[in-house]
Each structure stands twice: as structure tokens, then as C-alpha cells.
Design a protein around this motif. Structure first.
Motif, PDB file in Angstrom:
ATOM      1  N   GLU A  21      43.578  24.904  33.776  1.00 18.42           N
ATOM      2  CA  GLU A  21      44.805  25.678  33.970  1.00 18.42           C
ATOM      3  C   GLU A  21      45.622  25.064  35.104  1.00 18.42           C
ATOM      4  O   GLU A  21      45.056  24.558  36.082  1.00 18.42           O
ATOM      5  CB  GLU A  21      44.493  27.144  34.297  1.00 18.42           C
ATOM      6  CG  GLU A  21      43.865  27.925  33.163  1.00 18.42           C
ATOM      7  CD  GLU A  21      43.603  29.373  33.540  1.00 18.42           C
ATOM      8  OE1 GLU A  21      43.938  29.753  34.687  1.00 18.42           O
ATOM      9  OE2 GLU A  21      43.073  30.118  32.682  1.00 18.42           O
ATOM     10  N   LYS A  45      49.001  26.090  37.612  1.00 22.66           N
ATOM     11  CA  LYS A  45      49.898  27.150  38.062  1.00 22.66           C
ATOM     12  C   LYS A  45      50.914  26.587  39.059  1.00 22.66           C
ATOM     13  O   LYS A  45      50.620  25.632  39.782  1.00 22.66           O
ATOM     14  CB  LYS A  45      49.110  28.295  38.715  1.00 22.66           C
ATOM     15  CG  LYS A  45      48.160  29.011  37.755  1.00 22.66           C
ATOM     16  CD  LYS A  45      47.357  30.084  38.470  1.00 22.66           C
ATOM     17  CE  LYS A  45      46.397  30.765  37.517  1.00 22.66           C
ATOM     18  NZ  LYS A  45      45.557  31.789  38.204  1.00 22.66           N
ATOM     19  N   SER A  51      53.426  31.295  38.733  1.00 21.57           N
ATOM     20  CA  SER A  51      53.680  31.308  37.291  1.00 21.57           C
ATOM     21  C   SER A  51      52.816  30.242  36.628  1.00 21.57           C
ATOM     22  O   SER A  51      52.395  29.274  37.270  1.00 21.57           O
ATOM     23  CB  SER A  51      55.159  31.063  36.990  1.00 21.57           C
ATOM     24  OG  SER A  51      55.577  29.815  37.520  1.00 21.57           O
ATOM     25  N   TYR A  52      52.557  30.420  35.327  1.00 22.01           N
ATOM     26  CA  TYR A  52      51.733  29.472  34.587  1.00 22.01           C
ATOM     27  C   TYR A  52      52.558  28.256  34.164  1.00 22.01           C
ATOM     28  O   TYR A  52      53.705  28.375  33.731  1.00 22.01           O
ATOM     29  CB  TYR A  52      51.134  30.125  33.345  1.00 22.01           C
ATOM     30  CG  TYR A  52      49.883  30.935  33.626  1.00 22.01           C
ATOM     31  CD1 TYR A  52      48.678  30.286  33.918  1.00 22.01           C
ATOM     32  CD2 TYR A  52      49.898  32.325  33.582  1.00 22.01           C
ATOM     33  CE1 TYR A  52      47.525  31.023  34.171  1.00 22.01           C
ATOM     34  CE2 TYR A  52      48.751  33.069  33.826  1.00 22.01           C
ATOM     35  CZ  TYR A  52      47.570  32.400  34.126  1.00 22.01           C
ATOM     36  OH  TYR A  52      46.426  33.127  34.382  1.00 22.01           O
ATOM     37  N   ASP A  66      45.786  28.382  28.352  1.00 19.88           N
ATOM     38  CA  ASP A  66      45.282  28.526  26.983  1.00 19.88           C
ATOM     39  C   ASP A  66      45.595  27.283  26.149  1.00 19.88           C
ATOM     40  O   ASP A  66      46.021  27.375  24.990  1.00 19.88           O
ATOM     41  CB  ASP A  66      45.889  29.768  26.333  1.00 19.88           C
ATOM     42  CG  ASP A  66      45.127  30.197  25.073  1.00 19.88           C
ATOM     43  OD1 ASP A  66      43.962  29.782  24.924  1.00 19.88           O
ATOM     44  OD2 ASP A  66      45.708  30.921  24.252  1.00 19.88           O
ATOM     45  N   LYS A  77      48.051  25.310  26.303  1.00 23.24           N
ATOM     46  CA  LYS A  77      49.462  25.160  25.922  1.00 23.24           C
ATOM     47  C   LYS A  77      50.340  25.159  27.170  1.00 23.24           C
ATOM     48  O   LYS A  77      50.051  25.844  28.151  1.00 23.24           O
ATOM     49  CB  LYS A  77      49.895  26.309  24.997  1.00 23.24           C
ATOM     50  CG  LYS A  77      49.224  26.312  23.640  1.00 23.24           C
ATOM     51  CD  LYS A  77      49.756  27.438  22.765  1.00 23.24           C
ATOM     52  CE  LYS A  77      49.378  28.793  23.356  1.00 23.24           C
ATOM     53  NZ  LYS A  77      49.788  29.908  22.450  1.00 23.24           N
ATOM     54  N   GLN A 108      53.664  26.173  29.245  1.00 23.58           N
ATOM     55  CA  GLN A 108      54.337  27.459  29.326  1.00 23.58           C
ATOM     56  C   GLN A 108      55.763  27.277  29.863  1.00 23.58           C
ATOM     57  O   GLN A 108      56.078  26.326  30.581  1.00 23.58           O
ATOM     58  CB  GLN A 108      53.561  28.414  30.243  1.00 23.58           C
ATOM     59  CG  GLN A 108      52.099  28.596  29.866  1.00 23.58           C
ATOM     60  CD  GLN A 108      51.911  29.302  28.545  1.00 23.58           C
ATOM     61  OE1 GLN A 108      52.615  30.278  28.253  1.00 23.58           O
ATOM     62  NE2 GLN A 108      50.977  28.827  27.740  1.00 23.58           N
ATOM     63  N   GLY A 109      56.616  28.233  29.500  1.00 23.67           N
ATOM     64  CA  GLY A 109      57.976  28.271  30.049  1.00 23.67           C
ATOM     65  C   GLY A 109      58.790  27.032  29.717  1.00 23.67           C
ATOM     66  O   GLY A 109      58.695  26.473  28.608  1.00 23.67           O
ATOM     67  N   VAL A 160      57.402  23.371  28.366  1.00 22.84           N
ATOM     68  CA  VAL A 160      56.990  23.080  26.995  1.00 22.84           C
ATOM     69  C   VAL A 160      57.589  21.762  26.510  1.00 22.84           C
ATOM     70  O   VAL A 160      56.921  20.957  25.858  1.00 22.84           O
ATOM     71  CB  VAL A 160      57.395  24.237  26.058  1.00 22.84           C
ATOM     72  CG1 VAL A 160      57.163  23.865  24.596  1.00 22.84           C
ATOM     73  CG2 VAL A 160      56.616  25.502  26.416  1.00 22.84           C
TER      74      VAL A 160
END
Length: 300
Positions: free
Chosen positions: A58, A60, A68-69, A73, A75, A77-78, A81
Motif C-alpha cells: 500500500e 499513502k 489519502s490512498y 487493493d 489499484k 487511486q484518485g 490512476v
């Protein structure tokens, strides 16, 4: 048979080494990367040791106290991408960086099969931004002996810009020892303010300012500042002329009043005529009413 000392030491350390092999451990090749805006950067996160075949990764982002991520998972994020990816299983690559990417990034790895199941490492990313063209303010004309302030500022660059001033393309030193003997000014590189305490004719010229930081520099256009002599005699003469004109206007108004040009026309008593009485009507004043009433008389 007695054991030799090196062998005994190795046997004593084996339990410790075994525990270490069962603990997930992270490292990084650069924990404080620096990149210019719109370039790509790799945030290094390397698994130094683990026995878990498929640990959970992960990422962050921590900025202004908010977390925030970035990667969760398996993938992105935000807004990451379309402009970020995972490299070598754990490292994070950000493409087309912006000033908003300046933050602390935390790489977290969870390894359930290890004795120490979680480890993390922080990467401090700095995205440098080139200065924009600074706004420069230069007075156009200043009398000899007066003070003058020149200002230069821009607020887009990161880290914050420092400022330098030029007169006729020659740098003005902020060091008092390096100033010309006839100059009287103060230059603040942090604020971009150049103050002349008492200008002289030699301060006339074309002034420009350059804003600089680690990412680059930007320059404003040259502006002319003229230093002129204050003509005391001309000022006194102009004041005397104005006073003379005011005196002449005042005398003219007084003479006009005396000759009656400004007298108001009044109606004379003779010009007033009493309205004629209508035929056959007599006016009688009564004591009770206090006003005039009329009565009709018939002429036979």
C-alpha cells in the motif's frame, strides 16, 4: 570436545538471525527525492527481507495533515490512476508531477507469514516549481535627496524565490561593503525590496529584477527611473504668480460690487397697481370675520 570461541559465538547468534529472517523489512535508495514540475520521479521502496511470497503493498500520501490512498487493493487511486504505476512490485513511479505532489509518501508492506508482519518507510518528495515573471514596481521620477522604494515579487515558485536587482544590466549588491561609495540603498533578497534612502543623479537608470530558486529563474522587463533636480526658484516663482492672479481676481470682484454690477433688481412701490374693483361689487370689512366680504348692489 570443547568448541572454539568463533563457533560458540555463531551458535549463540543463530536464534537472533533466525528471528530477523522472519521479519519483513523495507529500505529505500532515496528517501528525499527532488524533481522539477512536470517531470517523472521514482519513490523507492524495496523489500529487504520477507518469507511471505505475496505481501500486501500500500502507498499513502500525507499532505497538510491529511492522509489519502495512492495505491490500495492492487489499484491506483484518485488522480494517480492515469499518471502513476508500481515498479518492481513495491516502488512507486509518478509521471508528470505537479506542485501538489509535494508531500510525504508512506510505503506499507504487510507480510502475514513473517514474525514481524508489517513494516513501513516514509519518502519525502519535493516538486520544485520555476518562478513566474515577477511583478516589478519602479517609480518613474524622483527628486534628488528623496527616498524611493522599488518592489519585486512572485508567488508561484517553490521553494520560495530570492530576488536580485539590476541597474543598466549591472547587478546591485546586497552587501554594504560592495556598494559604490556614493550609493545609499538597502536591498532585501528575501522580499525583493530595494530602498534608496536619498537618491542622487547617479541613481538614474533602467532597473530590472530577477527571481531565482533551485528550479530556475524569471526576469521582469526593465523600467526607467529618473532622478531630477528640484527647482526651488521655479516653484517660488510659480507660487507668486498664482498669488498675483488671485489678488487681481479679488480686486475685480470688489470693484464690480461697488459699481452695482451684482445688485439685485427691486420692484418699486409705484410699479404696483391695485386691482380694479369689478362693477357692481362693494367690499365691506366686518368686525366678526376680520376679512373682506362683498355685497351686491343693483343699479336701476
Amino acid at each position: 570436545m570443547a568448541l572454539r570461541r568463533p563457533e560458540l559465538l555463531r551458535l549463540l547468534l543463530l536464534p537472533l538471525l533466525g528471528c530477523r529472517l522472519l521479519a519483513v523489512e523495507l529500505t529505500s535508495s532515496n528517501t528525499k527525492p527532488v524533481v522539477q514540475e512536470f517531470q517523472s520521479v521514482e519513490l523507492s521502496c524495496i523489500i529487504k527481507s520477507t518469507v511471505t511470497p505475496d505481501p500486501r503493498i500500500e502507498w499513502k500520501k500525507i499532505r497538510d495533515g491529511e492522509t489519502s490512498y495512492v495505491f490500495f487493493d492492487n489499484k491506483m487511486q484518485g488522480d494517480f490512476v492515469t499518471r502513476a504505476e508500481i515498479l518492481s512490485r513495491t516502488s512507486l513511479v509518478i509521471k508528470n508531477t505537479t506542485r501538489m505532489d509535494t508531500a510525504t509518501y508512506r510505503c506499507e508492506v504487510a507480510a502475514p507469514s513473517d514474525t514481524k508482519t508489517i513494516d513501513e518507510i516514509n519518502i519525502q518528495l519535493t516538486v520544485q516549481v520555476k518562478p513566474m515573471t515577477p511583478r516589478c514596481s519602479v517609480p518613474k521620477a524622483v527628486p534628488v535627496g528623496k527616498s524611493a522604494s522599488l518592489h519585486c515579487h512572485e508567488n508561484e515558485g517553490f521553494p520560495k524565490s530570492t530576488y536580485s536587482w539590476y541597474r543598466n544590466s549591472e547587478p546591485l549588491s546586497a552587501d554594504s561593503k560592495a556598494k559604490p561609495h556614493n550609493s545609499s540603498y538597502t536591498l532585501n533578497p528575501a522580499t525583493g525590496t530595494l530602498v534608496f534612502h536619498a537618491v542622487h543623479k547617479g541613481d538614474t537608470g533602467r532597473y530590472s529584477c530577477i527571481a531565482t530558486n533551485e528550479a530556475g529563474f524569471a526576469k521582469c522587463e526593465e523600467q526607467e527611473m529618473e532622478v531630477y533636480d528640484l527647482n526651488i526658484g521655479g516653484i517660488i516663482g510659480g507660487v507668486l504668480v498664482v498669488l498675483a492672479v488671485l489678488v487681481l481676481i479679488t480686486l475685480g470682484i470688489c470693484c464690480a460690487y461697488r459699481r452695482g454690477y451684482f445688485a439685485n433688481g427691486k420692484e418699486s412701490g409705484e410699479s404696483y397697481k391695485t386691482p380694479a374693483k369689478p362693477d357692481g361689487v362693494n367690499y365691506i370689512r366686518t368686525d366678526d370675520e376680520g376679512d373682506f366680504r362683498h355685497k351686491s348692489s343693483f343699479v336701476i
